[in-house]
Design a protein around this motif. Structure first.
Motif, PDB file in Angstrom:
ATOM      1  N   LEU A 188      -2.589  16.567  -1.620  1.00 24.77           N
ATOM      2  CA  LEU A 188      -2.326  17.915  -1.109  1.00 24.77           C
ATOM      3  C   LEU A 188      -3.632  18.574  -0.691  1.00 24.77           C
ATOM      4  O   LEU A 188      -4.682  18.353  -1.298  1.00 24.77           O
ATOM      5  CB  LEU A 188      -1.627  18.764  -2.166  1.00 24.77           C
ATOM      6  N   ASP A 189      -3.566  19.425   0.319  1.00 21.20           N
ATOM      7  CA  ASP A 189      -4.735  20.178   0.764  1.00 21.20           C
ATOM      8  C   ASP A 189      -5.075  21.266  -0.251  1.00 21.20           C
ATOM      9  O   ASP A 189      -4.205  22.012  -0.678  1.00 21.20           O
ATOM     10  CB  ASP A 189      -4.464  20.846   2.120  1.00 21.20           C
ATOM     11  N   ASP A 190      -6.329  21.344  -0.628  1.00 20.91           N
ATOM     12  CA  ASP A 190      -6.855  22.410  -1.471  1.00 20.91           C
ATOM     13  C   ASP A 190      -5.992  22.683  -2.711  1.00 20.91           C
ATOM     14  O   ASP A 190      -5.507  23.793  -2.910  1.00 20.91           O
ATOM     15  CB  ASP A 190      -6.997  23.687  -0.627  1.00 20.91           C
ATOM     16  N   GLY A 248       0.795  -1.224   0.000  1.00 19.06           N
ATOM     17  CA  GLY A 248       0.000   0.000   0.000  1.00 19.06           C
ATOM     18  C   GLY A 248       0.828   1.276   0.000  1.00 19.06           C
ATOM     19  O   GLY A 248       0.484   2.250   0.669  1.00 19.06           O
ATOM     20  N   ARG A 249       1.937   1.288  -0.764  1.00 16.47           N
ATOM     21  CA  ARG A 249       2.832   2.453  -0.769  1.00 16.47           C
ATOM     22  C   ARG A 249       2.139   3.748  -1.159  1.00 16.47           C
ATOM     23  O   ARG A 249       2.405   4.783  -0.583  1.00 16.47           O
ATOM     24  CB  ARG A 249       4.016   2.221  -1.720  1.00 16.47           C
ATOM     25  N   ARG A 250       1.248   3.681  -2.134  1.00 21.34           N
ATOM     26  CA  ARG A 250       0.588   4.912  -2.582  1.00 21.34           C
ATOM     27  C   ARG A 250      -0.252   5.502  -1.455  1.00 21.34           C
ATOM     28  O   ARG A 250      -0.249   6.710  -1.234  1.00 21.34           O
ATOM     29  CB  ARG A 250      -0.253   4.642  -3.820  1.00 21.34           C
ATOM     30  N   ALA A 251      -0.961   4.659  -0.730  1.00 25.06           N
ATOM     31  CA  ALA A 251      -1.770   5.141   0.399  1.00 25.06           C
ATOM     32  C   ALA A 251      -0.871   5.726   1.489  1.00 25.06           C
ATOM     33  O   ALA A 251      -1.194   6.773   2.067  1.00 25.06           O
ATOM     34  CB  ALA A 251      -2.620   4.005   0.961  1.00 25.06           C
ATOM     35  N   LEU A 252       0.257   5.074   1.764  1.00 24.26           N
ATOM     36  CA  LEU A 252       1.199   5.617   2.761  1.00 24.26           C
ATOM     37  C   LEU A 252       1.804   6.932   2.285  1.00 24.26           C
ATOM     38  O   LEU A 252       1.931   7.880   3.067  1.00 24.26           O
ATOM     39  CB  LEU A 252       2.314   4.605   3.053  1.00 24.26           C
ATOM     40  N   ALA A 253       2.168   6.990   1.013  1.00 23.94           N
ATOM     41  CA  ALA A 253       2.727   8.231   0.460  1.00 23.94           C
ATOM     42  C   ALA A 253       1.697   9.355   0.551  1.00 23.94           C
ATOM     43  O   ALA A 253       2.021  10.484   0.929  1.00 23.94           O
ATOM     44  CB  ALA A 253       3.167   8.017  -0.984  1.00 23.94           C
ATOM     45  N   ARG A 254       0.426   9.037   0.228  1.00 21.16           N
ATOM     46  CA  ARG A 254      -0.644  10.040   0.307  1.00 21.16           C
ATOM     47  C   ARG A 254      -0.775  10.565   1.738  1.00 21.16           C
ATOM     48  O   ARG A 254      -0.862  11.760   1.968  1.00 21.16           O
ATOM     49  CB  ARG A 254      -1.972   9.439  -0.159  1.00 21.16           C
ATOM     50  N   GLU A 255      -0.755   9.658   2.708  1.00 17.23           N
ATOM     51  CA  GLU A 255      -0.885  10.060   4.114  1.00 17.23           C
ATOM     52  C   GLU A 255       0.282  10.945   4.558  1.00 17.23           C
ATOM     53  O   GLU A 255       0.080  11.986   5.193  1.00 17.23           O
ATOM     54  CB  GLU A 255      -0.955   8.809   4.994  1.00 17.23           C
ATOM     55  N   LEU A 256       1.501  10.570   4.180  1.00  8.98           N
ATOM     56  CA  LEU A 256       2.669  11.388   4.541  1.00  8.98           C
ATOM     57  C   LEU A 256       2.587  12.772   3.910  1.00  8.98           C
ATOM     58  O   LEU A 256       2.867  13.781   4.560  1.00  8.98           O
ATOM     59  CB  LEU A 256       3.964  10.702   4.114  1.00  8.98           C
ATOM     60  N   LEU A 257       2.216  12.822   2.636  1.00  9.40           N
ATOM     61  CA  LEU A 257       2.111  14.107   1.936  1.00  9.40           C
ATOM     62  C   LEU A 257       0.985  14.966   2.504  1.00  9.40           C
ATOM     63  O   LEU A 257       1.136  16.179   2.631  1.00  9.40           O
ATOM     64  CB  LEU A 257       1.919  13.887   0.436  1.00  9.40           C
ATOM     65  N   ASN A 316      -0.199  14.915   5.635  1.00 12.31           N
ATOM     66  CA  ASN A 316       0.260  15.419   6.941  1.00 12.31           C
ATOM     67  C   ASN A 316       1.240  16.565   6.773  1.00 12.31           C
ATOM     68  O   ASN A 316       1.152  17.584   7.459  1.00 12.31           O
ATOM     69  CB  ASN A 316       0.899  14.299   7.768  1.00 12.31           C
ATOM     70  N   TRP A 317       2.175  16.395   5.863  1.00 13.98           N
ATOM     71  CA  TRP A 317       3.191  17.421   5.653  1.00 13.98           C
ATOM     72  C   TRP A 317       2.593  18.687   5.028  1.00 13.98           C
ATOM     73  O   TRP A 317       2.821  19.790   5.503  1.00 13.98           O
ATOM     74  CB  TRP A 317       4.309  16.877   4.764  1.00 13.98           C
TER      75      TRP A 317
END
Length: 170
Positions: free
Chosen positions: A116-118, A82-91, A93-94
């Protein structure tokens, strides 16, 4: 280009916005439990910059004066683990905390939801023949521009690629 270099040498380095390119496929390869975006970015940058340059980049990043260029979101695979889901979560949060500018690239067919937000979404539009001619004329001297455009006319496959601005520079 020379004007830009002169302007850079006249500016205070602490007032510059600095770009950092992050290949998201390499980023995703570095994902492990407990990692943060900053930790992975640090690991990616370590072999590239050191010493004073590294400290400078860290300072600029901490005050939002880095333009973070996240390239190729569409190339981040879901597997393994699930790398894409983990990458999405890290991005996510950041990006919810980062105050600087972030730009992400992706092919539309494989983009999915933005991590990314908005986000503001834009699409690159292919050049028409006139834009290709103008671009080539600005990129090459007159003689080389003419030769390049003639080559495009004789090679339809290459001509098709020339309508994308980034590919035209290659």
């Amino acid at each position: 280009a020379l004007e830009c270099l002169r302007a850079l040498t006249e500016q205070d380095p602490d007032e510059l916005r600095v770009p950092i390119l992050v290949d998201l496929q390499k980023f995703a390869d570095q994902i492990e439990d407990g990692r943060t975006f900053e930790g992975i970015l640090n690991r990616i940058l370590t072999p590239l910059v050191a010493g004073v340059v590294r400290e400078y980049l860290e300072r600029r990043l901490s005050v939002g004066q880095v333009v973070v260029l996240l390239d190729a979101w569409d190339e981040v695979a879901e597997e393994p683990k699930g790398r894409r889901a983990l990458a999405r979560e890290l991005l996510q949060n950041w990006s919810s905390k980062y105050q600087g500018q972030t730009i992400m690239t992706s092919r539309p067919a494989h983009f999915g939801a933005s991590p990314l937000d908005d986000p503001r979404m834009v699409e690159l539009i292919a050049f028409g023949r006139r834009e290709v001619e103008d671009f080539v004329g600005a990129w090459f001297d007159s003689e080389r521009a003419t030769a390049f455009l003639e080559e495009l006319d004789h090679r339809p496959a290459l001509s098709g690629l020339a309508h994308m601005p980034l590919l035209l520079t290659l």
